[in-house]
Design a protein around this motif. Structure first.
Motif, PDB file in Angstrom:
ATOM      1  N   UNK A 206       0.823  -1.217   0.000  1.00 31.04           N
ATOM      2  CA  UNK A 206       0.000   0.000   0.000  1.00 31.04           C
ATOM      3  C   UNK A 206       0.852   1.260   0.000  1.00 31.04           C
ATOM      4  N   UNK A 207       2.149   1.110   0.273  1.00 31.92           N
ATOM      5  CA  UNK A 207       3.040   2.266   0.212  1.00 31.92           C
ATOM      6  C   UNK A 207       3.665   2.412  -1.175  1.00 31.92           C
ATOM      7  N   UNK A 208       3.187   1.645  -2.140  1.00 31.54           N
ATOM      8  CA  UNK A 208       3.617   1.814  -3.535  1.00 31.54           C
ATOM      9  C   UNK A 208       2.675   2.835  -4.155  1.00 31.54           C
ATOM     10  N   UNK A 209       3.162   4.081  -4.276  1.00 34.20           N
ATOM     11  CA  UNK A 209       2.316   5.209  -4.658  1.00 34.20           C
ATOM     12  C   UNK A 209       2.945   5.949  -5.831  1.00 34.20           C
ATOM     13  N   UNK A 210       2.169   6.232  -6.850  1.00 29.02           N
ATOM     14  CA  UNK A 210       2.644   6.964  -8.037  1.00 29.02           C
ATOM     15  C   UNK A 210       3.878   6.332  -8.642  1.00 29.02           C
ATOM     16  N   UNK A 211       3.866   5.003  -8.709  1.00 29.09           N
ATOM     17  CA  UNK A 211       4.934   4.286  -9.402  1.00 29.09           C
ATOM     18  C   UNK A 211       6.193   4.080  -8.593  1.00 29.09           C
ATOM     19  N   UNK A 212       6.146   4.324  -7.264  1.00 28.84           N
ATOM     20  CA  UNK A 212       7.356   4.139  -6.451  1.00 28.84           C
ATOM     21  C   UNK A 212       6.953   3.839  -5.005  1.00 28.84           C
ATOM     22  N   UNK A 213       7.880   3.179  -4.289  1.00 28.93           N
ATOM     23  CA  UNK A 213       7.664   2.954  -2.855  1.00 28.93           C
ATOM     24  C   UNK A 213       7.968   4.250  -2.105  1.00 28.93           C
ATOM     25  N   UNK A 214       7.204   4.520  -1.043  1.00 28.77           N
ATOM     26  CA  UNK A 214       7.340   5.779  -0.306  1.00 28.77           C
ATOM     27  C   UNK A 214       7.554   5.528   1.187  1.00 28.77           C
ATOM     28  N   UNK A 215       8.226   6.459   1.830  1.00 28.72           N
ATOM     29  CA  UNK A 215       8.409   6.370   3.281  1.00 28.72           C
ATOM     30  C   UNK A 215       7.040   6.449   3.979  1.00 28.72           C
ATOM     31  N   UNK A 216       6.796   5.578   4.933  1.00 28.23           N
ATOM     32  CA  UNK A 216       5.482   5.577   5.630  1.00 28.23           C
ATOM     33  C   UNK A 216       5.448   6.639   6.741  1.00 28.23           C
ATOM     34  N   UNK A 217       5.402   7.910   6.345  1.00 24.70           N
ATOM     35  CA  UNK A 217       5.431   8.990   7.335  1.00 24.70           C
ATOM     36  C   UNK A 217       4.174   9.000   8.202  1.00 24.70           C
ATOM     37  N   UNK A 218       3.077   8.456   7.666  1.00 25.14           N
ATOM     38  CA  UNK A 218       1.851   8.364   8.462  1.00 25.14           C
ATOM     39  C   UNK A 218       2.088   7.535   9.722  1.00 25.14           C
ATOM     40  N   UNK A 219       2.881   6.467   9.569  1.00 29.28           N
ATOM     41  CA  UNK A 219       3.129   5.553  10.675  1.00 29.28           C
ATOM     42  C   UNK A 219       4.005   6.205  11.736  1.00 29.28           C
ATOM     43  N   UNK A 220       5.004   6.964  11.283  1.00 23.72           N
ATOM     44  CA  UNK A 220       5.872   7.661  12.231  1.00 23.72           C
ATOM     45  C   UNK A 220       5.069   8.677  13.045  1.00 23.72           C
ATOM     46  N   UNK A 221       4.258   9.468  12.353  1.00 23.76           N
ATOM     47  CA  UNK A 221       3.479  10.482  13.070  1.00 23.76           C
ATOM     48  C   UNK A 221       2.437   9.843  13.982  1.00 23.76           C
ATOM     49  N   UNK A 222       1.782   8.791  13.519  1.00 24.22           N
ATOM     50  CA  UNK A 222       0.796   8.097  14.344  1.00 24.22           C
ATOM     51  C   UNK A 222       1.437   7.562  15.620  1.00 24.22           C
ATOM     52  N   UNK A 223       2.602   6.953  15.488  1.00 25.37           N
ATOM     53  CA  UNK A 223       3.296   6.383  16.648  1.00 25.37           C
ATOM     54  C   UNK A 223       3.721   7.470  17.627  1.00 25.37           C
ATOM     55  N   UNK A 224       4.280   8.570  17.085  1.00 25.83           N
ATOM     56  CA  UNK A 224       4.741   9.649  17.953  1.00 25.83           C
ATOM     57  C   UNK A 224       3.577  10.358  18.647  1.00 25.83           C
ATOM     58  N   UNK A 225       2.425  10.401  17.996  1.00 23.53           N
ATOM     59  CA  UNK A 225       1.250  10.993  18.646  1.00 23.53           C
ATOM     60  C   UNK A 225       0.827  10.178  19.865  1.00 23.53           C
ATOM     61  N   UNK A 226       0.879   8.861  19.739  1.00 28.49           N
ATOM     62  CA  UNK A 226       0.536   8.001  20.877  1.00 28.49           C
ATOM     63  C   UNK A 226       1.554   8.172  21.993  1.00 28.49           C
ATOM     64  N   UNK A 227       2.833   8.234  21.625  1.00 28.29           N
ATOM     65  CA  UNK A 227       3.882   8.446  22.626  1.00 28.29           C
ATOM     66  C   UNK A 227       3.649   9.780  23.343  1.00 28.29           C
ATOM     67  N   UNK A 228       3.306  10.812  22.569  1.00 30.73           N
ATOM     68  CA  UNK A 228       3.050  12.128  23.161  1.00 30.73           C
ATOM     69  C   UNK A 228       1.901  12.107  24.140  1.00 30.73           C
ATOM     70  N   UNK A 229       0.834  11.422  23.782  1.00 31.39           N
ATOM     71  CA  UNK A 229      -0.311  11.311  24.681  1.00 31.39           C
ATOM     72  C   UNK A 229       0.099  10.662  25.999  1.00 31.39           C
ATOM     73  N   UNK A 230       0.853   9.586  25.922  1.00 32.24           N
ATOM     74  CA  UNK A 230       1.284   8.874  27.133  1.00 32.24           C
ATOM     75  C   UNK A 230       2.202   9.745  27.990  1.00 32.24           C
ATOM     76  N   UNK A 231       3.110  10.471  27.341  1.00 27.31           N
ATOM     77  CA  UNK A 231       4.028  11.332  28.077  1.00 27.31           C
ATOM     78  C   UNK A 231       3.282  12.466  28.785  1.00 27.31           C
TER      79      UNK A 231
END
Length: 411
Positions: free
Chosen positions: A100-125
């Motif tokens: 699903x990260x194959x977008x516009x003919x190329x693989x892309x960094x899953x920045x959604x996952x990084x931000x989602x994870x850091x948001x959860x970490x922020x909530x806990x902190x």
């Protein structure tokens, strides 16, 4: 609207104005949602007489969880992605995520996952660590959200390749810098203003600021022993004297409809005892002096009759601190009815941003809750200690001086 405002091709929406409302095509930018939501919350809180900063404290950190979930919506829509990467980048990753990260003919960094994870970490902190590393003050939760989300979004946006732009800058990074500055300055106390004029602190009298419970018990016992020696007085009975009206207590134990004679005799005895033996609860003067020096409005709301209440305040020299005094004979219903508290509030500070009621009985706390004021229970009488805990006041204190720290949070 936020998406449209920063969309690179402005001519597209000028030529197709109805596309502005095509929500199904995407464009629901979270930062625009934050500004819109904050604006609505501000005006709604003003209309409902709710403190906006308190509302922000109670809601904004929770947005991190909502945003974490929302980023998975970006994943499904193949949005919020990063730079191009080789297929080997996803070695060891789940196949469904890789595909699903194959977008516009190329693989892309899953920045959604990084931000989602850091948001959860922020909530806990914010919710579980912040209170351990600093004394929480009004606005700290909201400012912590702005600081954390600002940093996270600034970093993530650096790698994203589908960002909204403002000239040659990424709009989300500009907003993130603003969030970081506001959050950091807020946590440092730069925006703290003296709001003491918006704060009202009301007290019960007997057992709260006046050490008068023993005098109440003695007054009742003298009446009972003189006229009804057959009544066996127990400690449980004595504890029950404190809080209710005189009429209620005498009718409860005498089973009579007319108790005026005994009420009058009680009052004569109690007046004399107040004049000769009344003392303050420990640190009452310290608390009242602190509130007065910080220009906090104060008052007393008691089931005690007004004349007796004024006498007790004068004996203790507490009358000089009080902006309002409401006695039990001035309201139609006694506590736990909120009428006395509401009467005092309306007389002094009807639009108080913060109203506290301090008491030492269950009826005090129930009255505070019914009035909408913040309830503070003073744990004085051991026999009703658990009852006070069970009624769940907003604050439990062992000593009146602890209330100083509570008030410091809001002024």
């Amino acid at each position: 609207l936020w998406y449209v405002l920063f969309y690179p091709d402005k001519a597209y929406f000028i030529n197709n104005p109805m596309k502005v409302f095509a929500f199904r095509d995407g464009g629901l930018a979270i930062q625009g949602g934050l500004f819109g939501g904050a604006a609505y919350a501000y005006f709604a809180s003003k209309r409902q007489n709710i403190d906006f900063v308190d509302l922000a404290d109670s809601t904004m950190p929770n947005l991190l969880i909502a945003q974490a979930i929302g980023r998975w919506g970006n994943f499904l829509n193949q949005e919020a992605f990063g730079q191009k990467v080789s297929e080997s980048f996803f070695n060891g990753w789940p196949l469904w995520l890789k595909n699903h990260m194959f977008i516009d003919g190329a693989y892309r960094q899953p920045m959604f996952l990084l931000e989602s994870s850091l948001n959860i970490v922020g909530f806990l902190l914010i919710y579980f660590l912040l209170k351990r590393v600093k004394k929480i003050k009004k606005g700290d939760y909201a400012f912590s959200y702005l600081l954390w989300y600002g940093i996270v979004r600034f970093v993530v946006e650096h790698f994203r390749s589908d960002s909204l732009m403002l000239f040659s800058l990424k709009s989300a990074q500009i907003v993130s810098v603003i969030f970081i500055i506001i959050g950091a300055l807020g946590l440092l106390g730069v925006f703290k203003k003296n709001k003491a004029e918006d704060v009202l602190v009301l007290f019960d009298f007997d057992g709260t600021i006046a050490d008068s419970n023993a005098l109440i018990i003695d007054s009742f016992n003298q009446v009972f022993e003189k006229h009804f020696p057959e009544i066996e007085i127990t400690r449980e009975m004595e504890v029950s004297y404190v809080g209710p009206t005189l009429d209620y207590t005498f009718k409860k134990y005498l089973k009579l409809d007319d108790v005026d004679q005994y009420i009058n005799e009680y009052r004569e005895i109690n007046f004399l005892l107040q004049k000769t033996s009344l003392t303050e609860i420990e640190n009452a003067t310290k608390l009242l002096e602190y509130l007065k020096s910080n220009k906090v409005k104060m008052g007393v709301v008691s089931s005690k009759w007004k004349d007796s209440l004024n006498l007790g305040l004068k004996v203790l020299d507490f009358d000089k601190y009080m902006d309002v005094v409401v006695g039990g004979d001035e309201v139609e219903k006694a506590k736990p009815s909120p009428l006395g508290i509401l009467k005092a509030k309306d007389a002094v500070l009807p639009k108080a941003k913060k109203c506290y009621y301090v008491g030492d009985t269950v009826t005090d706390i129930l009255a505070a809750k019914a009035s909408g004021c913040i309830s503070i229970a003073l744990l004085g009488v051991e026999e009703i200690r658990q009852d006070l805990i069970d009624v769940k006041p907003d604050y439990l204190v062992e000593d009146l001086s602890e209330i100083i720290e509570i008030i410091k949070e809001v002024i």
